[in-house]
Design a protein around this motif. Structure first.
Motif, short mmCIF file in Angstrom:
data_model
loop_
_atom_site.label_atom_id
_atom_site.label_comp_id
_atom_site.label_asym_id
_atom_site.label_seq_id
_atom_site.Cartn_x
_atom_site.Cartn_y
_atom_site.Cartn_z
N GLU A 2 0.83 -1.20 0.00
CA GLU A 2 0.00 0.00 0.00
C GLU A 2 0.87 1.26 0.00
O GLU A 2 0.55 2.24 -0.67
CB GLU A 2 -0.92 0.00 1.22
CG GLU A 2 -1.82 1.24 1.29
CD GLU A 2 -2.71 1.27 2.51
OE1 GLU A 2 -3.77 1.89 2.44
OE2 GLU A 2 -2.33 0.67 3.54
N SER B 150 -4.38 4.19 -2.69
CA SER B 150 -4.19 2.83 -2.20
C SER B 150 -4.42 1.84 -3.34
O SER B 150 -5.15 2.14 -4.29
CB SER B 150 -5.15 2.52 -1.06
OG SER B 150 -4.89 3.35 0.05
N ASP C 273 -5.93 -1.65 -5.16
CA ASP C 273 -7.18 -2.38 -5.05
C ASP C 273 -7.05 -3.43 -3.96
O ASP C 273 -5.98 -4.00 -3.73
CB ASP C 273 -7.53 -3.08 -6.37
CG ASP C 273 -7.83 -2.07 -7.47
OD1 ASP C 273 -8.22 -0.94 -7.15
OD2 ASP C 273 -7.64 -2.43 -8.65
N ILE C 274 -8.16 -3.69 -3.29
CA ILE C 274 -8.15 -4.66 -2.19
C ILE C 274 -7.97 -6.06 -2.73
O ILE C 274 -8.59 -6.45 -3.72
CB ILE C 274 -9.45 -4.57 -1.38
CG1 ILE C 274 -9.50 -3.23 -0.64
CG2 ILE C 274 -9.58 -5.72 -0.40
CD1 ILE C 274 -10.78 -2.99 0.10
N TYR D 132 -8.80 -9.75 -1.98
CA TYR D 132 -9.63 -10.56 -1.10
C TYR D 132 -8.82 -11.73 -0.58
O TYR D 132 -8.14 -12.43 -1.33
CB TYR D 132 -10.86 -11.08 -1.84
CG TYR D 132 -11.72 -11.96 -0.96
CD1 TYR D 132 -12.52 -11.40 0.02
CD2 TYR D 132 -11.69 -13.34 -1.10
CE1 TYR D 132 -13.30 -12.18 0.84
CE2 TYR D 132 -12.48 -14.14 -0.27
CZ TYR D 132 -13.28 -13.56 0.69
OH TYR D 132 -14.04 -14.34 1.51
N LEU E 284 -15.34 -9.26 3.21
CA LEU E 284 -16.03 -8.50 2.17
C LEU E 284 -17.27 -9.22 1.66
O LEU E 284 -18.18 -8.60 1.10
CB LEU E 284 -15.07 -8.22 1.00
CG LEU E 284 -13.95 -7.22 1.27
CD1 LEU E 284 -13.00 -7.16 0.08
CD2 LEU E 284 -14.50 -5.84 1.58
N ASP F 161 -18.91 -3.41 -1.11
CA ASP F 161 -17.85 -4.38 -0.80
C ASP F 161 -17.58 -5.29 -1.99
O ASP F 161 -16.44 -5.70 -2.22
CB ASP F 161 -18.25 -5.22 0.41
CG ASP F 161 -18.15 -4.45 1.72
OD1 ASP F 161 -17.41 -3.45 1.74
OD2 ASP F 161 -18.81 -4.85 2.70
N ARG G 240 -15.08 -3.97 -4.31
CA ARG G 240 -13.71 -4.07 -3.80
C ARG G 240 -13.17 -5.49 -3.91
O ARG G 240 -12.00 -5.70 -4.20
CB ARG G 240 -13.68 -3.62 -2.34
CG ARG G 240 -14.12 -2.18 -2.09
CD ARG G 240 -13.94 -1.80 -0.63
NE ARG G 240 -14.44 -0.47 -0.36
CZ ARG G 240 -15.60 -0.21 0.25
NH1 ARG G 240 -16.37 -1.22 0.63
NH2 ARG G 240 -15.99 1.02 0.47
N ALA G 241 -14.04 -6.46 -3.65
CA ALA G 241 -13.60 -7.85 -3.66
C ALA G 241 -13.43 -8.40 -5.06
O ALA G 241 -12.61 -9.29 -5.29
CB ALA G 241 -14.60 -8.71 -2.89
N PRO H 210 -7.56 -4.70 4.76
CA PRO H 210 -8.67 -3.94 4.17
C PRO H 210 -9.83 -4.82 3.72
O PRO H 210 -10.89 -4.31 3.36
CB PRO H 210 -8.02 -3.23 2.98
CG PRO H 210 -6.83 -4.08 2.64
CD PRO H 210 -6.33 -4.60 3.96
N ASP H 211 -9.63 -6.15 3.73
CA ASP H 211 -10.71 -7.06 3.36
C ASP H 211 -11.58 -7.43 4.55
O ASP H 211 -12.56 -8.17 4.41
CB ASP H 211 -10.14 -8.34 2.74
CG ASP H 211 -9.16 -9.05 3.67
OD1 ASP H 211 -8.33 -8.36 4.29
OD2 ASP H 211 -9.22 -10.29 3.79
#
Length: 274
Positions: free
Chosen positions: A82, A92, A94-95, A97, A124, A183, A186-187, A246-247
């Motif tokens: 990050e 940041s 991307d998350i 998962y 998520l 969510d 993001r996932a 962050p997940d």
């Protein structure tokens, strides 16, 4: 804001901390510790010239894909990954998962310290992976459920007991779907689509709400429960990010009055002794 100079210094520092022999490179005499620039470029599958420019603070902003490759090549942690995104792109990453079976003992102790506040940690995809005794007594006894059923969406839409416990089921359901949609972005579709398909087939209510495309953040607010023992129970809820994960998110429900808090403590105590 992106900072080419700071990114260059950080990449050089991380490169110098790696052991060439442990990564399959010849342990020959080197002028400086760590990997050579061309070795990092080789591990990242990018141009050695381009990587050299990055360490010299020139060449323009790298792409997210290049930063991901470099993070892997330098064996960065999620927090370090990050950091280079913030330095290189000003945002940041991307998350990612991560399927999780639980939380650290320290985080579980944080949950357990809230004796009158039901609290949980969810993914998520809204799988509940940790909770405290107050959550088991007031919300759902997650430990009594198979792991696959410890999912807030499945409980809200497919479990009649959970549905009956909501003073405003439709409002709660619409709120949960809207937060889940945020969510889901993001996932990633590949992660959430099986759950979306399952719920859409099993619940016309979910299918209709999902088609509305509403998006919300969890934030904070007031929730009202109809508890079989405690009766009507208003609770203030808040969501908290978990540093480095962050997940995951922590959800905490606080009783509105001291009297309600004491009733929750008594219920938890009775379940422990019973």
């Amino acid at each position: 804001m992106p900072s080419a100079t700071s990114l260059a210094a950080y990449l050089k520092d991380r490169r110098g901390r790696l052991d060439p022999a442990a990564l399959g490179f010849a342990a020959t005499r080197r002028r400086t510790p760590g990997l050579r620039r061309e070795e990092v470029a080789q591990r990242a599958n990018i141009s050695a010239t381009w990587y050299t420019w990055l360490e010299q603070g020139r060449g323009g902003a790298p792409s997210a894909d290049v930063l991901d490759r470099i993070a892997h090549a330098l064996m960065l942690t999620e927090v370090e990954r990050e950091h280079i995104f913030l330095l290189g792109l000003g945002r940041s990453p991307d998350i990612r998962y991560q399927a999780s079976e639980g939380v650290t003992p320290r985080l579980q102790r944080v949950l357990d310290a809230m004796d009158a506040s039901p609290a949980m940690v969810r993914t998520l995809t809204w799988d509940v992976i940790a909770w405290n005794a107050a959550a088991a007594a007031v919300l759902t006894d997650y430990g009594a459920l198979p792991p696959r059923e410890r999912n807030v969406l499945r409980l809200i839409f497919l479990n009649p007991h959970t549905r009956a416990a909501q003073a405003d089921w439709e409002g709660v359901a619409r709120f949960v779907v809207a937060v889940f949609r945020a969510d889901a972005a993001r996932a990633g579709a590949a992660t959430v689509q099986p759950l979306v398909d399952e719920l859409s087939q099993a619940s016309p209510d979910f299918a209709a709400m999902w088609r509305d495309h509403d998006v919300r953040g969890f934030g904070e607010g007031l929730k009202r429960l109809r508890h079989p023992v405690l009766g009507d129970l208003p609770m203030e809820y808040s969501a908290f990010a978990i540093d480095g994960r962050p997940d995951l998110a922590m959800l905490v429900y606080n009783p509105v009055t001291p009297a309600d808090a004491e009733r929750i403590r008594s219920l938890v105590a009775s379940k422990r002794t019973g």
